[in-house]
Design an enzyme around this catalytic site. Structure first.
Site, PDB file in Angstrom:
ATOM      1  N   LYS A  93       0.716  -1.174  -0.075  1.00 11.83           N
ATOM      2  CA  LYS A  93      -0.046   0.119  -0.258  1.00 11.83           C
ATOM      3  C   LYS A  93       0.897   1.140  -0.166  1.00 11.83           C
ATOM      4  O   LYS A  93       1.528   1.278   0.876  1.00 11.83           O
ATOM      5  CB  LYS A  93      -0.887   0.012   1.333  1.00 11.83           C
ATOM      6  CG  LYS A  93      -1.683   1.243   1.505  1.00 11.83           C
ATOM      7  CD  LYS A  93      -2.954   0.943   0.668  1.00 11.83           C
ATOM      8  CE  LYS A  93      -3.880   2.269   0.209  1.00 11.83           C
ATOM      9  NZ  LYS A  93      -3.483   2.959  -1.098  1.00 11.83           N
ATOM     10  N   GLN A 114       7.416   3.961   3.768  1.00 10.61           N
ATOM     11  CA  GLN A 114       5.925   3.490   3.949  1.00 10.61           C
ATOM     12  C   GLN A 114       5.735   2.031   4.765  1.00 10.61           C
ATOM     13  O   GLN A 114       4.814   1.951   5.160  1.00 10.61           O
ATOM     14  CB  GLN A 114       5.368   3.084   2.598  1.00 10.61           C
ATOM     15  CG  GLN A 114       3.840   3.101   2.340  1.00 10.61           C
ATOM     16  CD  GLN A 114       3.366   4.593   2.167  1.00 10.61           C
ATOM     17  OE1 GLN A 114       3.907   5.501   1.334  1.00 10.61           O
ATOM     18  NE2 GLN A 114       2.252   4.890   2.744  1.00 10.61           N
ATOM     19  N   LYS A 117       5.697   3.387   8.215  1.00  8.74           N
ATOM     20  CA  LYS A 117       4.391   4.310   8.682  1.00  8.74           C
ATOM     21  C   LYS A 117       2.948   3.337   8.423  1.00  8.74           C
ATOM     22  O   LYS A 117       2.298   3.614   9.342  1.00  8.74           O
ATOM     23  CB  LYS A 117       4.280   5.261   7.185  1.00  8.74           C
ATOM     24  CG  LYS A 117       3.150   5.968   7.316  1.00  8.74           C
ATOM     25  CD  LYS A 117       2.988   6.741   6.154  1.00  8.74           C
ATOM     26  CE  LYS A 117       4.183   7.719   5.573  1.00  8.74           C
ATOM     27  NZ  LYS A 117       3.859   8.602   4.256  1.00  8.74           N
ATOM     28  N   LYS A 129       5.294   2.022  -3.247  1.00 12.76           N
ATOM     29  CA  LYS A 129       5.244   3.094  -3.878  1.00 12.76           C
ATOM     30  C   LYS A 129       5.441   3.069  -5.277  1.00 12.76           C
ATOM     31  O   LYS A 129       6.024   2.053  -5.638  1.00 12.76           O
ATOM     32  CB  LYS A 129       6.308   4.091  -3.039  1.00 12.76           C
ATOM     33  CG  LYS A 129       6.063   5.252  -3.300  1.00 12.76           C
ATOM     34  CD  LYS A 129       5.195   5.998  -2.061  1.00 12.76           C
ATOM     35  CE  LYS A 129       4.671   7.313  -2.235  1.00 12.76           C
ATOM     36  NZ  LYS A 129       3.950   8.005  -1.122  1.00 12.76           N
ATOM     37  N   GLY A 168      -2.765   8.299  -4.049  1.00 11.34           N
ATOM     38  CA  GLY A 168      -2.164   9.560  -4.632  1.00 11.34           C
ATOM     39  C   GLY A 168      -0.803  10.043  -3.751  1.00 11.34           C
ATOM     40  O   GLY A 168      -0.545   9.425  -2.755  1.00 11.34           O
ATOM     41  N   ASP A 169      -0.259  10.948  -4.470  1.00 11.04           N
ATOM     42  CA  ASP A 169       0.953  11.732  -3.778  1.00 11.04           C
ATOM     43  C   ASP A 169       1.307  12.722  -4.648  1.00 11.04           C
ATOM     44  O   ASP A 169       0.227  13.130  -5.061  1.00 11.04           O
ATOM     45  CB  ASP A 169       2.172  10.500  -3.846  1.00 11.04           C
ATOM     46  CG  ASP A 169       3.507  10.996  -2.680  1.00 11.04           C
ATOM     47  OD1 ASP A 169       3.248  10.961  -1.609  1.00 11.04           O
ATOM     48  OD2 ASP A 169       4.270  11.764  -3.351  1.00 11.04           O
ATOM     49  N   THR A 212      -4.707  13.563   5.426  1.00  7.17           N
ATOM     50  CA  THR A 212      -3.215  13.523   5.790  1.00  7.17           C
ATOM     51  C   THR A 212      -2.938  14.935   6.564  1.00  7.17           C
ATOM     52  O   THR A 212      -2.340  14.912   7.525  1.00  7.17           O
ATOM     53  CB  THR A 212      -2.186  13.491   4.577  1.00  7.17           C
ATOM     54  OG1 THR A 212      -2.542  12.640   3.635  1.00  7.17           O
ATOM     55  CG2 THR A 212      -0.528  13.490   4.778  1.00  7.17           C
ATOM     56  N   SER A 380      -6.786   5.712   3.806  1.00  7.12           N
ATOM     57  CA  SER A 380      -6.815   4.663   2.594  1.00  7.12           C
ATOM     58  C   SER A 380      -7.251   3.489   3.188  1.00  7.12           C
ATOM     59  O   SER A 380      -8.008   2.932   2.396  1.00  7.12           O
ATOM     60  CB  SER A 380      -5.547   4.543   1.949  1.00  7.12           C
ATOM     61  OG  SER A 380      -5.209   5.965   1.118  1.00  7.12           O
TER      62      SER A 380
END
Ligand code: NDP
Ligand code: 2IT
Length: 448
Positions: A93, A114, A117, A129, A168-169, A212, A380
């Site tokens: 993810k 990630q 996190k 990612k 997204g990012d 976020t 998410s």
């Protein structure tokens, strides 16, 4: 900083040799390995079973050509990436970044961060990612659509709601997720939660857009509360003016602070009256314009070309929300000189190691990215749950869960830091707490 532990020093050398020319990845791994020194001394089984060697090596790297046709009929070719880093605790993810600076090292550092996190959220999601060196800036909607369709034509072979769930990012927001989702559905004939950050009419979760930035402020408020303080009456400087910065501004303001600065990659605005967020949303989200347009209708505000000067604006709280290494030692020293009390990272790895060191040495409360910005990916995961149930929670329900998750992340990190002899060091605490869950899951599943 040198490693005292020889095993970790050797491992870091191996990582550098195996991943040459990827300084951002080296930076991210160095920080985590430094934090893990007391952990491996207490738990030699992680060494014996090769957990650390495995955790720094992606399970899979996918790299592909993305050809598309621009509005003039010319063929353009970009490069696409997806790094599936670790699936010990759940399907991969993590977001997709579309920015010209993207190369394998950027995606690798982001995918590595990630893992920890996602573990900190307490939800069952592994780390991954992806992205592309495609620049959405200045492209028409149709160009962005054709690019996304081509990107997904390859990516669809590697992802799925139980395998890998992108989001997204930087450069990937609601518009891009919509085009990517449409293409996946067309290719697979499957309506599933394969992406998060979807629109509300086709499976998106309420509060994901805000998550976020809101989560960053919930984490920061909890950290301040723990030190008998709060956002109330504080002056705040936020860098960036994208998804994270905008909703951090909204929540910090709601919590009683005054946000006085925002930026984009060209420069920053300073509005001593407090940022007029509706005006920023109109410029950045509706018109996709530049932040300097703000001063046209705000006579007390000033615009300065170049981003780094933003940290010279006096403030109590700084929230870097743009990109990696945007806050260096010079910026940190300027913030400290003006008496900054707290710095929490909305962007991924926005502070250089020297800046982090400066904050910690000066006694500034410092909340690292993988803890402070985990609210996006946590929400998410809540979107994935709702998609699996084919059900939607209200905004208030999702927001309340997000709030609890961020408070828990703060306290779990603080507790882990204390347990391993580094009380108050939230960087070490986040790395350790994030690592332990993943490492134990890896041990339980055997060498594979
Ligand atoms: P957006 O694309 O919405 O906004 C990015 C912002 O950062 C823009 O203001 C952009 O300016 C600025 N920016 C981007 N690259 C640079 C650069 N090289 N130098 C200076 N400014 C830059 O992205 P997000 O708000 O989603 O992401 C911001 C940060 O937060 C990233 O680090 C991302 O990884 C992180 N993050 C995002 C999450 C999410 O849910 N979206 C979750 C967790 C972390 P310009 O418009 O000029 O390019
Ligand atoms: O860096 C991040 O955590 C994100 N860009 C969000 C990832 C996600 O899957 O929501």
């Amino acid at each position: 900083m040198a490693f005292k532990n020889q095993y970790l020093a050797d491992l870091m050398e191996t990582v550098k040799k195996r991943n040459p020319g990827e300084p951002e990845f080296h930076q991210a791994v160095t920080e985590v390995l430094e934090s893990l020194e007391p952990v491996i001394e207490k738990h030699p089984e992680y060494i014996k079973m090769g957990v650390l060697e495995s955790i720094v090596e992606p399970e899979r790297i996918i790299k592909f050509r993305v050809p598309w046709v621009d509005d003039k009929g010319n063929v353009q070719v970009n490069r696409g990436f997806r790094i599936q880093f670790n699936s010990a605790i759940g399907p991969y993810k993590g977001g997709l970044r579309f920015h010209p600076s993207v190369y394998e090292g950027i995606i690798k550092f982001l995918g590595f961060e990630q893992i920890f996190k996602n573990s900190l959220t307490g939800l069952p999601i592994g780390g991954g990612k992806g992205g592309s060196d495609f620049d959405p800036k200045g492209k028409s909607d149709m160009e962005v659509m054709r690019f996304c369709q081509s990107f997904m034509t390859e990516l669809a072979k590697h992802i799925g709601p139980d395998t890998d769930v992108p989001a997204g990012d930087i450069g990937v927001g609601g518009r891009e997720i919509g085009y990517l989702f449409g293409q996946y559905k067309r290719l697979r004939d499957e309506y599933s939660g394969v992406l998060t950050g979807k629109g509300l009419t086709y499976g998106g979760s309420l509060a994901r857009t805000e998550a976020t930035g809101y989560g960053l402020c919930y984490y920061t408020e909890e950290m301040l509360n723990d030190h008998d303080d709060s956002f109330k009456g504080k002056t705040v400087v936020i860098s960036g003016s994208g998804n994270v910065a905008i909703f951090a501004t909204q929540k910090a303001t709601a919590l009683g602070a005054k946000v006085v600065a925002l930026s984009d990659s060209n420069g920053y605005i300073h509005d001593p009256d407090g940022i007029d967020l509706d005006a920023v949303k109109e410029i950045k989200l509706v018109k996709r314009g530049r932040i300097k347009e703000y001063v046209e209708n705000h006579p007390n505000a000033t615009y300065t070309e170049g981003c780094r000067g933003i940290w010279t604006i006096p403030c109590d709280i700084a929230l870097p929300c743009a990109t990696q290494n945007e806050l260096d030692e010079e910026g940190a020293k300027a913030l400290i000189a003006h008496g900054v009390k707290a710095v929490c990272e909305g962007a991924n790895m926005p502070s250089t190691p020297e800046a982090v060191h400066a904050f910690q040495s000066a006694g500034v409360l410092f909340g690292p990215a993988k803890a402070a910005n985990a609210g996006g990916v946590a929400t998410s995961a809540l979107e994935m749950s709702q998609n699996s149930m084919r059900y939607s929670w209200s905004f208030e329900e999702v927001d309340a869960k997000l709030h609890d998750i961020m408070k828990n992340i703060y306290h779990n990190s603080a507790k882990a830091a204390k347990e391993y002899g580094m009380e108050g060091n939230l960087v070490a605490g986040a790395n350790i707490a994030g690592f332990l869950k993943v490492a134990n899951a890896m041990l339980a599943q055997g060498v594979c």
